[in-house]
Design a protein around this motif. Structure first.
Motif, mmCIF file in Angstrom:
data_model
loop_
_atom_site.group_PDB
_atom_site.id
_atom_site.type_symbol
_atom_site.label_atom_id
_atom_site.label_comp_id
_atom_site.label_asym_id
_atom_site.label_seq_id
_atom_site.Cartn_x
_atom_site.Cartn_y
_atom_site.Cartn_z
ATOM 1 N N SER A 111 -7.009 13.151 7.762
ATOM 2 C CA SER A 111 -8.553 12.368 6.367
ATOM 3 C C SER A 111 -9.434 11.227 7.613
ATOM 4 C CB SER A 111 -7.934 11.998 5.656
ATOM 5 O OG SER A 111 -7.229 11.101 5.327
ATOM 6 N N THR A 112 -9.242 10.932 8.042
ATOM 7 C CA THR A 112 -9.370 9.264 8.680
ATOM 8 C C THR A 112 -9.469 9.742 10.411
ATOM 9 O OG1 THR A 112 -7.329 7.995 8.715
ATOM 10 C CG2 THR A 112 -8.306 7.865 6.802
ATOM 11 N N PRO A 150 14.076 -1.064 7.336
ATOM 12 C CA PRO A 150 14.413 -1.016 9.122
ATOM 13 C C PRO A 150 14.993 -2.632 9.137
ATOM 14 C CG PRO A 150 11.553 -2.010 7.929
ATOM 15 C CD PRO A 150 13.335 -1.141 6.801
ATOM 16 N N GLY A 210 1.612 -0.963 19.992
ATOM 17 C CA GLY A 210 1.589 -0.382 18.313
ATOM 18 C C GLY A 210 2.205 0.559 18.368
ATOM 19 N N MET A 211 1.553 1.012 18.139
ATOM 20 C CA MET A 211 1.263 3.210 17.087
ATOM 21 C C MET A 211 0.504 3.653 18.366
ATOM 22 S SD MET A 211 1.698 3.247 13.443
ATOM 23 C CE MET A 211 2.709 1.884 11.645
ATOM 24 N N LYS A 213 -2.293 5.473 19.491
ATOM 25 C CA LYS A 213 -3.754 6.446 19.359
ATOM 26 C C LYS A 213 -3.829 8.071 19.726
ATOM 27 C CE LYS A 213 -5.599 3.434 16.007
ATOM 28 N NZ LYS A 213 -4.899 3.396 15.200
ATOM 29 N N GLN A 264 -0.219 10.886 11.216
ATOM 30 C CA GLN A 264 -1.143 9.838 10.559
ATOM 31 C C GLN A 264 -2.022 10.853 9.938
ATOM 32 O OE1 GLN A 264 -1.615 7.349 14.163
ATOM 33 N NE2 GLN A 264 -0.744 5.707 12.334
ATOM 34 N N PRO A 265 -2.675 10.801 9.502
ATOM 35 C CA PRO A 265 -3.628 11.269 8.548
ATOM 36 C C PRO A 265 -4.749 11.769 9.593
ATOM 37 C CG PRO A 265 -3.136 8.965 7.284
ATOM 38 C CD PRO A 265 -3.352 9.174 8.926
ATOM 39 N N PHE A 315 -2.930 13.086 3.082
ATOM 40 C CA PHE A 315 -3.256 11.851 3.712
ATOM 41 C C PHE A 315 -4.903 11.937 2.853
ATOM 42 C CE2 PHE A 315 -6.005 7.987 3.479
ATOM 43 C CZ PHE A 315 -5.122 7.076 2.289
ATOM 44 N N GLY A 316 -5.538 12.017 1.124
ATOM 45 C CA GLY A 316 -6.729 11.497 1.092
ATOM 46 C C GLY A 316 -7.456 12.708 1.366
ATOM 47 N N LEU A 317 -6.587 14.465 0.952
ATOM 48 C CA LEU A 317 -7.226 15.453 1.055
ATOM 49 C C LEU A 317 -6.769 16.026 -0.146
ATOM 50 C CD1 LEU A 317 -6.713 16.265 4.962
ATOM 51 C CD2 LEU A 317 -9.175 15.735 3.256
ATOM 52 N N PRO A 318 -7.206 17.180 -0.253
ATOM 53 C CA PRO A 318 -6.876 18.272 -2.495
ATOM 54 C C PRO A 318 -5.857 19.715 -0.458
ATOM 55 C CG PRO A 318 -9.537 18.503 -0.546
ATOM 56 C CD PRO A 318 -8.540 17.671 -0.509
ATOM 57 N N GLY A 375 13.869 -0.280 -0.492
ATOM 58 C CA GLY A 375 13.349 -1.272 0.568
ATOM 59 C C GLY A 375 12.316 -2.183 -0.317
ATOM 60 N N THR A 376 11.675 -0.792 -1.076
ATOM 61 C CA THR A 376 10.860 -1.756 -2.262
ATOM 62 C C THR A 376 11.264 -3.209 -3.060
ATOM 63 O OG1 THR A 376 10.817 -0.022 -3.548
ATOM 64 C CG2 THR A 376 9.348 0.351 -2.450
#
Lengths: 203, 265
Positions: B168-169, B77, B129-130, B132, B165-166, B202-205, B47-48
């Motif tokens: 972290s957020t 998509p 949408g997505m 929550k 979803q992450p 995402f965003g975590l070690p 897709g990219t």
């Protein structure tokens, strides 16, 4: 004001609030306190980029910093601490907001006035926001390969009508190469870099 | 556990160049590696490469299927790219993905019907949408399954993606996914689930630790499919162990076979 700095880095909201009040009692200028808060968040950004701090910690720090800012901001007499205005949003057809929110938050923490248009933002809405807010920078996010095409069109439309505005882009499938190919003025691979990029473009 | 190998994706290092230069050998090797490591489907995603996706996606399908006797999970998509890829696919394909968003649903459902494809379905719609929270995701998912069944898709061909979803957020997101799987499974015990897990960290070690711990939690809730790197030994050994513990591995055959092949070391 080392204590404010330390509290921001620890993400300690109560500490920051106490620290800011103490600084004010000690007669320190609000503008100086704001500088301290912004510098603290800049350090948070550096640590995040180095892998020494992680997203939840950065969120806590930003929250703490914001609380501190709320106290000092009303005390500024006419001066404007803002680095500049940035309009930000996720392009039409794309409902992803996590990365965009993170970027918006770190831009705010870096002292920018951020107008967040949310997700699924058509080009016309970006244009209307530019007319209304006259930002120096517009930031676009796309997380889908299909909406990269929309990003391309939106960037094209913005540049054509507002040649002096700097347009920056980001999102998982977006690369420097792609950003160059659509004539965006900047690309950032992560939220902390986005704040640095914005500062660079303003100066 | 139905495993989709995720390594042929132009957002990963090296793949863009290989697809641009139509390097058959490189792509074939990626397909063989993944099949040998236990992938049931080989995901293909380019897709990219916006400008050439419509040509590159069918090329990928052909190269993969010449190299391995596996179906593809055709990941886009874009209905035009999907259609071109489906036309050259042999056997029963999996399409990744459909949603309940009207425009997307209408364009993809035709392809699902035409090619009798298995379908990955995301719990998203125009109204929310997505979503929550889990109750909304369950509502959207249940309605989407009903629509797909109504359109003639077998329940056994539907793979629900609960949207990972992450944490972290939003620290509640792992639980939202787990609850979504459990809730939809209560209504449709026969439906499958399919998702990538790595978004959660995402965003975590130490992402691998979070990913495989999360995998086990999702499996307990009913996850029976995953899009992953089958060469990831730690993750794969966790799947063998979890299947054994969840009584999804009769006589523990797979677990013991994996042990003898050295896959659990």
């Amino acid at each position: 004001m080392d204590y404010i700095y330390a509290y921001v880095l620890e993400g300690d909201t109560e500490g920051v609030v106490k620290g800011v009040k103490r600084a004010l009692q000690d007669g320190i200028e609000p503008a100086v306190i704001i500088d301290c808060l912004i510098n603290s968040m800049a350090e948070v950004g550096v640590r995040m980029k180095n892998g020494d701090m992680f997203v939840p910690e950065v969120l806590a720090s930003a929250e703490a910093m914001k609380e501190g800012l709320q106290i000092v901001k009303p005390l500024l007499s006419g001066e404007n601490y803002s680095q500049g205005k940035i309009v930000i949003g996720t392009v039409a057809g794309d409902l992803h907001d996590i990365g965009k929110n993170l970027v918006a938050m770190l831009l705010e923490s870096a002292g920018f006035d951020v107008v967040d248009l949310g997700i699924d933002v058509p080009a016309e809405k970006f244009m209307a926001a530019i007319e209304e807010h006259q930002p120096a920078i517009v930031g676009l996010s796309a997380l889908l390969t299909t909406t990269m095409e929309t990003m391309k069109k939106t960037v094209g439309a913005i540049i054509a009508r507002y040649p002096s505005i700097r347009v920056i882009v980001g999102g998982a499938p977006v690369s420097q190469e792609f950003a160059d190919s659509i004539n965006a003025h900047g690309y950032a691979p992560d939220a902390a870099s986005a704040a640095d990029l914005a500062k660079r473009l303003i100066n | 556990m139905i495993l989709v190998g995720e390594k042929i994706n132009t957002s990963l290092k090296g793949i863009t160049e290989a697809v641009r230069s139509r390097d058959r050998e490189f792509i074939a090797r990626k397909a063989v590696e993944q099949a040998e490591n236990g992938a049931h489907y080989i995901d293909v995603n380019c897709g990219t490469l916006i400008d050439e996706e419509v040509e590159a996606l069918p090329w990928l399908v052909q190269v993969v299927q010449e190299a391995v006797d596996k179906p593809c999970c055709i990941d886009s998509p874009n209905p035009l790219a999907l259609s071109a890829a489906l036309r050259v696919h042999k056997g029963k394909p999996m399409i990744n993905s459909i949603t309940a968003e009207k425009e997307r649903y209408d364009s993809i459902i035709k392809l699902v019907q035409e090619y009798n494809a298995a379908i990955v379905a995301l719990v998203m719609d125009d109204e929310h949408g997505m979503p929550k929270d889990a109750p909304t995701r369950i509502k959207v998912g249940v309605r989407l399954i009903a629509d797909l069944v109504q359109a003639g898709v077998a329940l056994d061909d539907i793979y629900i993606d609960p949207l990972i979803q992450p944490i972290s957020t939003d620290s509640n997101m792992a639980l939202v996914a787990v609850d979504t799987i459990r809730g939809i499974r209560e209504v449709y015990p026969g439906v499958h689930f399919m998702c990538g897990l790595s978004n959660v960290s995402f965003g975590l070690p130490r992402r691998g630790l979070l990913n495989r711990t999360f995998l086990v939690m999702c499996m307990l809730a009913g996850l029976d499919g995953a899009i992953l790197d089958p060469g990831n030994r730690e993750m794969m050994s966790m799947i063998y162990a979890a299947e054994a513990l969840l009584n999804r591995d009769a006589y523990l055959k797979n677990y013991l076979k994996a042990y003898r092949s050295g896959l659990l070391d």
